[in-house]
Design a protein around this motif. Structure first.
Motif, short mmCIF file in Angstrom:
data_model
loop_
_atom_site.label_atom_id
_atom_site.label_comp_id
_atom_site.label_asym_id
_atom_site.label_seq_id
_atom_site.Cartn_x
_atom_site.Cartn_y
_atom_site.Cartn_z
N PRO A 3 0.84 -1.21 0.00
CA PRO A 3 0.00 0.00 0.00
C PRO A 3 0.87 1.26 0.00
O PRO A 3 1.94 1.29 0.60
CB PRO A 3 -0.79 -0.10 1.30
N ILE A 4 0.38 2.29 -0.67
CA ILE A 4 1.06 3.58 -0.74
C ILE A 4 0.13 4.63 -0.13
O ILE A 4 -1.00 4.80 -0.59
CB ILE A 4 1.38 3.96 -2.20
N ALA A 5 0.61 5.31 0.90
CA ALA A 5 -0.19 6.37 1.53
C ALA A 5 -0.46 7.46 0.50
O ALA A 5 0.43 7.86 -0.25
CB ALA A 5 0.54 6.94 2.73
N SER A 6 -1.71 7.91 0.46
CA SER A 6 -2.09 8.92 -0.53
C SER A 6 -3.25 9.75 -0.03
O SER A 6 -4.14 9.24 0.65
CB SER A 6 -2.48 8.22 -1.84
N GLU A 7 -3.25 11.00 -0.45
CA GLU A 7 -4.34 11.90 -0.10
C GLU A 7 -5.57 11.68 -0.97
O GLU A 7 -6.63 12.22 -0.68
CB GLU A 7 -3.87 13.35 -0.21
N VAL A 8 -5.46 10.90 -2.05
CA VAL A 8 -6.62 10.66 -2.91
C VAL A 8 -7.60 9.65 -2.31
O VAL A 8 -8.76 9.62 -2.71
CB VAL A 8 -6.23 10.22 -4.35
N GLU A 9 -7.12 8.84 -1.40
CA GLU A 9 -7.99 7.82 -0.82
C GLU A 9 -9.24 8.45 -0.22
O GLU A 9 -9.18 9.38 0.57
CB GLU A 9 -7.24 7.04 0.27
N GLY A 10 -10.40 7.96 -0.66
CA GLY A 10 -11.68 8.46 -0.16
C GLY A 10 -12.24 9.64 -0.93
O GLY A 10 -13.40 10.00 -0.74
N ILE A 11 -11.46 10.24 -1.81
CA ILE A 11 -11.93 11.39 -2.58
C ILE A 11 -12.85 10.91 -3.70
O ILE A 11 -12.58 9.92 -4.35
CB ILE A 11 -10.74 12.20 -3.16
N GLU A 12 -13.93 11.65 -3.93
CA GLU A 12 -14.86 11.35 -5.01
C GLU A 12 -14.71 12.37 -6.12
O GLU A 12 -14.64 13.57 -5.87
CB GLU A 12 -16.30 11.33 -4.50
N LYS A 13 -14.66 11.87 -7.36
CA LYS A 13 -14.48 12.72 -8.54
C LYS A 13 -15.25 12.11 -9.70
O LYS A 13 -15.61 10.93 -9.69
CB LYS A 13 -13.01 12.83 -8.94
N LYS A 14 -15.43 12.91 -10.75
CA LYS A 14 -16.07 12.41 -11.96
C LYS A 14 -15.09 11.49 -12.70
O LYS A 14 -13.93 11.84 -12.92
CB LYS A 14 -16.49 13.57 -12.86
N PHE A 15 -15.56 10.31 -13.07
CA PHE A 15 -14.72 9.31 -13.72
C PHE A 15 -14.02 9.84 -14.97
O PHE A 15 -12.81 9.67 -15.13
CB PHE A 15 -15.55 8.07 -14.07
N THR A 16 -14.78 10.48 -15.87
CA THR A 16 -14.19 10.92 -17.14
C THR A 16 -13.08 11.95 -16.91
O THR A 16 -12.07 11.92 -17.61
CB THR A 16 -15.25 11.49 -18.10
N GLU A 17 -13.25 12.83 -15.94
CA GLU A 17 -12.21 13.82 -15.64
C GLU A 17 -10.95 13.14 -15.13
O GLU A 17 -9.84 13.49 -15.51
CB GLU A 17 -12.71 14.83 -14.61
N MET A 18 -11.12 12.15 -14.26
CA MET A 18 -9.97 11.44 -13.71
C MET A 18 -9.28 10.58 -14.77
O MET A 18 -8.06 10.48 -14.79
CB MET A 18 -10.38 10.58 -12.52
N GLN A 19 -10.06 10.00 -15.66
CA GLN A 19 -9.47 9.20 -16.73
C GLN A 19 -8.55 10.05 -17.61
O GLN A 19 -7.44 9.65 -17.93
CB GLN A 19 -10.57 8.54 -17.56
N VAL A 20 -8.99 11.24 -17.97
CA VAL A 20 -8.18 12.15 -18.79
C VAL A 20 -6.97 12.64 -18.01
O VAL A 20 -5.84 12.61 -18.50
CB VAL A 20 -9.02 13.34 -19.30
N LEU A 21 -7.19 13.08 -16.79
CA LEU A 21 -6.11 13.60 -15.95
C LEU A 21 -5.02 12.55 -15.72
O LEU A 21 -3.83 12.83 -15.86
CB LEU A 21 -6.67 14.08 -14.61
N LEU A 22 -5.42 11.35 -15.39
CA LEU A 22 -4.45 10.29 -15.11
C LEU A 22 -3.79 9.76 -16.38
O LEU A 22 -2.63 9.34 -16.35
CB LEU A 22 -5.09 9.17 -14.31
N ALA A 23 -4.49 9.80 -17.52
CA ALA A 23 -3.88 9.39 -18.79
C ALA A 23 -2.69 10.31 -19.12
O ALA A 23 -1.69 9.85 -19.68
CB ALA A 23 -4.90 9.42 -19.92
N GLU A 24 -2.80 11.57 -18.75
CA GLU A 24 -1.69 12.51 -18.96
C GLU A 24 -0.48 12.14 -18.11
O GLU A 24 0.63 12.59 -18.38
CB GLU A 24 -2.14 13.93 -18.64
N ARG A 25 -0.68 11.30 -17.10
CA ARG A 25 0.39 10.83 -16.21
C ARG A 25 0.72 9.36 -16.47
O ARG A 25 1.22 8.67 -15.61
CB ARG A 25 0.00 11.02 -14.74
N GLN A 26 0.36 8.86 -17.65
CA GLN A 26 0.69 7.51 -18.11
C GLN A 26 -0.12 6.40 -17.43
O GLN A 26 0.28 5.25 -17.44
CB GLN A 26 2.19 7.23 -17.99
#
Length: 137
Positions: A3-26
């Motif tokens: 496991p990797i500690a992260s501030e994203v755990e538990g955060i809710e976001k729109k799937f399509t926005e996260m898919q695009v944002l994370l695709a930019e990070r490979q």
């Protein structure tokens, strides 16, 4: 799996926005997704044996990777690093899948939860630091 500690755990976001944002990070949508959950995956090594995975659950709507617009809201789980070890060569027990009639020549991991070198966990922490700051905007 580490496991990797992260501030994203538990955060809710729109799937399509996260898919695009994370695709930019490979990151790509992991092959294990379904309509109510899945993960975003990024290879950490050139051999594609060490992966950083950010799991998520759909809390509203559902996802469909074929649609550019959908209404899904996702909640991130705890990111983790995993390492798959494979035997080299084709799988002697390769099978024909009925759905799609595709010949599967690739093997399942011989050890899907192999030990992870410290350098990969450190690299994953660096990447998640970047992801944390992007997602929290």
């Amino acid at each position: 799996m580490i496991p990797i500690a992260s501030e994203v755990e538990g955060i809710e976001k729109k799937f399509t926005e996260m898919q695009v944002l994370l695709a930019e990070r490979q990151f790509t949508l992991g092959g294990n997704w379904d309509y109510d959950g899945g993960s975003f995956d990024r290879a950490l090594d050139e051999e594609n044996k060490v992966w950083l995975r950010i799991p998520f659950q759909v809390t509203d709507g559902n996802i469909d990777s074929e649609l550019s617009e959908n209404n899904a809201i996702i909640r991130f789980g705890t990111p983790y690093v995993l390492r798959h070890l494979y035997q080299e060569g084709n799988d002697p027990e390769a099978s024909v899948r009925v759905a799609g009639a595709l010949f599967d020549q690739f093997q399942a991991p011989s050890d899907p939860d192999a030990p992870v070198d410290h350098r990969w966990t450190e690299r994953a922490k660096e990447i998640m630091g970047d992801v944390d700051s992007l997602v929290k905007r």
